[in-house]
Design an enzyme around this catalytic site. Structure first.
Site, PDB file in Angstrom:
ATOM      1  N   LYS A 288     -13.168   4.281   6.195  1.00 15.76           N
ATOM      2  CA  LYS A 288     -14.025   3.695   5.155  1.00 15.76           C
ATOM      3  C   LYS A 288     -14.701   2.433   5.686  1.00 15.76           C
ATOM      4  O   LYS A 288     -14.053   1.607   6.338  1.00 15.76           O
ATOM      5  CB  LYS A 288     -13.177   3.359   3.927  1.00 15.76           C
ATOM      6  CG  LYS A 288     -13.988   2.834   2.735  1.00 15.76           C
ATOM      7  CD  LYS A 288     -13.090   2.530   1.533  1.00 15.76           C
ATOM      8  CE  LYS A 288     -13.878   2.077   0.316  1.00 15.76           C
ATOM      9  NZ  LYS A 288     -13.010   1.784  -0.840  1.00 15.76           N
TER      10      LYS A 288
ATOM     11  N   SER B 147     -14.063   4.100  -5.318  1.00 12.78           N
ATOM     12  CA  SER B 147     -15.117   3.712  -4.409  1.00 12.78           C
ATOM     13  C   SER B 147     -15.060   4.390  -3.040  1.00 12.78           C
ATOM     14  O   SER B 147     -16.061   4.416  -2.343  1.00 12.78           O
ATOM     15  CB  SER B 147     -15.064   2.199  -4.201  1.00 12.78           C
ATOM     16  OG  SER B 147     -13.890   1.831  -3.491  1.00 12.78           O
TER      17      SER B 147
ATOM     18  N   SER C 217      -9.457   3.556  -6.275  1.00  9.71           N
ATOM     19  CA  SER C 217     -10.492   4.005  -5.328  1.00  9.71           C
ATOM     20  C   SER C 217     -10.035   4.970  -4.248  1.00  9.71           C
ATOM     21  O   SER C 217     -10.859   5.482  -3.500  1.00  9.71           O
ATOM     22  CB  SER C 217     -11.141   2.795  -4.660  1.00  9.71           C
ATOM     23  OG  SER C 217     -11.947   2.098  -5.569  1.00  9.71           O
TER      24      SER C 217
END
Lengths: 106, 478
Positions: free
Chosen positions: B79, B154, B178
């Protein structure tokens, strides 16, 4: 109920947060903040007198997360990231310092 | 080789049998990304030089017949809120455009030291703020299982990349859901470790008392493997715990007969999609059939979790994001003639609407006259929410709930209504505030073919128990 957030309050908070908002953004943020704060008002249904505030998890576990003294590393000198490698990422620097616009007006 | 289903064990077997090489495996993933990621938008940058250099090292070990580290040649995606030398770190924001961090995130470095091949950086909501991945400055991610739907957020890119076969596993971060929510939306496994279990050094901070790093994988065992590599203390992060690291793989494979499973009534109320309810109830019945004792429990403060979360997370964000000021990294608006003007114009140009909204809300909640009414109040309710879990875990070994109230929603469906978007986090934020661990594991599909996830929550530092119950759920899937 919380008081309604006015456009002036949005502008003042934006100034505190160093955010620049255009007029249409102020209106949008005012609407959104009031909607979100209206939802947050539910917390007032709870009587929290005498309840200790919790800043992070280790507190409620009695220090289990950061085994107190152990959480501090040994106090020895270690190499840190090369200064040039850091300054290279700055929008403006002169090999020794970060450069910024003038701070004091004469 | 089917990259969409390729697990760590399968990849390792293919490498040791000579069916493939680490280089060929990395190239096969890059080829698939080149062919298919246009429609999904999961990768923001590829780290080919670093990945192929690592793959070559692993291939040399293979050729020499040397012992292989546990993640030898396993291609991973990271990420883009985690730092990796040689790759940009954008955090999904324009304000970090062009920034190349000069240090590695500890969790990422540990994976590479264990042999993993780091393919590149994955799209996410700006500064990890969002539940749909529509807040990325670099465009939304599309759900590989239904391209007109969101992947969740997210860590939407991290979930989508695993589901699409663009990596064997990935890293995400979870502040209010997330990791777990996008795992459910994309039909993959996501693990939320206990707060403090994995070092956050090199994680671009959103809300420090909540932020955690964890893996997305194709099965529960792979999540246990990655946690075992990443967990542990770190001299660069004083909040990384010294609690001993367990053998999570061994624990996850133990039988579940005799375990007590709590089912909290508050998670099965109004707003829960009937197909999701049915799938989660089926998983609970499967656990019972495997010998678990099912107990009804109550977590009475659950309905206050979202308002509590949105005060605490935004207050911490308003503080953490003050470092983005155009001085040390990323974007600077060069038109301003004064320092304050430069700060303000840089932040105006660099931050998106959701980030500004949260900074404003957090600044408001912390400002003079409102601190007690909002921030202190929320911290007190956080204590009550945590006590709910601590007393429940006196009676049960793990807690089972739905992961999301609805399956993946359509792109654009909630973008105009921040409150509706925040309510999508109803089943995730309480565990975030309490700091406990959890696993999001697939437990079926809707009749339209959208994935459904079930959440298994465990006590602080009992990831092995949560993974063990998650493994039993996975075993009962057809």
């Amino acid at each position: 109920m919380s008081e309604t957030v006015t456009a002036d309050v949005v502008r003042r908070v934006a100034e505190l947060a160093l955010l620049e908002l255009k007029d249409d953004e102020v209106a949008r943020m005012q609407k959104d903040l009031n909607a979100i704060l209206g939802h947050i008002d539910q917390l007032n249904e709870l009587d929290t007198a005498g309840v200790p505030p919790m800043a992070q998890v280790s507190e409620i576990l009695g220090g289990q997360v950061e085994a107190s003294a152990e959480a501090l590393r040994e106090d020895v000198v270690r190499p840190s990231i090369d200064r040039n490698a850091v300054l290279r990422e700055a929008p403006e620097a002169d090999h020794r310092f970060f450069k910024v616009p003038k701070v004091i007006e004469r | 080789m089917n990259l969409e289903t390729l697990s760590i064990d399968q990849a390792r077997a293919a490498l040791t049998s000579g069916e493939t090489t680490a280089t060929a495996l990395a190239e096969a993933h890059y080829e698939r990304i080149a062919q298919k990621d246009d429609e999904i938008n999961s990768y923001l940058s590829l780290a080919k030089d670093r990945a192929l250099a690592q793959a070559a090292k692993i291939d040399a070990l293979l050729k020499a017949g040397d012992p292989l580290p546990p993640l030898a040649g396993i291609p991973l995606g990271i990420k883009d809120v985690l730092t990796m030398v040689g790759s940009p770190a954008t955090a999904g924001s324009k304000i970090l455009e062009g920034y190349h961090p000069p240090y590695d995130c500890t969790a990422v470095a540990k994976l590479e030291a264990a042999g993993a091949v780091l393919l590149g950086k994955l799209n996410c909501d700006e500064f990890a703020m969002g539940s749909s991945n529509e807040n990325s400055a670099y465009g939304p991610v599309h759900n590989p299982r239904a391209l007109d739907r969101v992947p969740g957020g997210s860590s939407g890119g991290s979930a989508a990349a695993v589901a699409a076969g663009f990596c064997v596993a990935s890293l995400g971060t979870d502040t209010g859901g997330s990791i777990r929510q996008p795992a459910a939306f994309c039909g993959v496994t996501g693990l939320l470790p206990t707060w403090g279990r994995v070092s956050r050094f090199g994680l671009i901070a959103f809300a420090s008392s909540l932020d955690r790093i964890g893996p997305f994988t194709k099965n529960v065992k792979d999540a246990a493997t990655l946690l075992g590599v990443m967990a542990g203390s770190d001299i660069m992060d004083a909040t990384a715990s010294h609690t001993p690291v367990n053998d999570y793989v061994a624990e996850s494979q133990k039988p579940v007969a005799g375990l007590k499973i709590g089912v909290p009534e508050e998670y099965f109320g109004e707003g829960l999609d009937p197909e999701i309810r049915a799938a989660v109830e089926k998983s609970i019945a499967d656990l019972k059939a495997a010998g678990c004792e099912i107990k009804k429990i109550s977590l009475p403060h659950t309905r206050y979790a979202i308002p509590t979360y949105y005060v605490i997370a935004t207050a911490e964000a308003s503080s953490n994001l003050s470092r983005f000021d155009g001085v040390r990294f990323g974007l600077r608006d060069k038109s301003a003639s004064t320092l304050t003007g430069m700060y303000r114009q840089t932040r105006d140009a660099g931050f998106g609407a959701e980030v500004k909204r949260r900074i404003l809300l957090g600044t408001y909640a912390l400002s003079a006259g409102y601190y007690d009414a909002y921030y202190k109040k929320a911290q007190q309710v956080r204590t009550l929410l945590t006590r709910d879990f601590l007393s429940a875990f006196n009676e049960v070994d793990a807690i089972v709930t739905p992961m999301t109230p609805t399956p993946a929603f359509k792109l654009g469906e909630k973008t105009d209504d921040p409150v509706a978007m925040y309510l999508a986090d109803v089943y995730t934020v309480a565990a975030s505030l309490a700091g406990i661990c959890g696993v999001s594991v697939p437990c079926g599909n809707t009749k339209d073919g959208l994935p459904i996830g079930v959440q298994i929550l465990g006590k602080h530092f009992e990831e092995g128990m949560a993974l063990r119950v998650a493994q039993a759920v996975e075993n009962s899937q057809p």
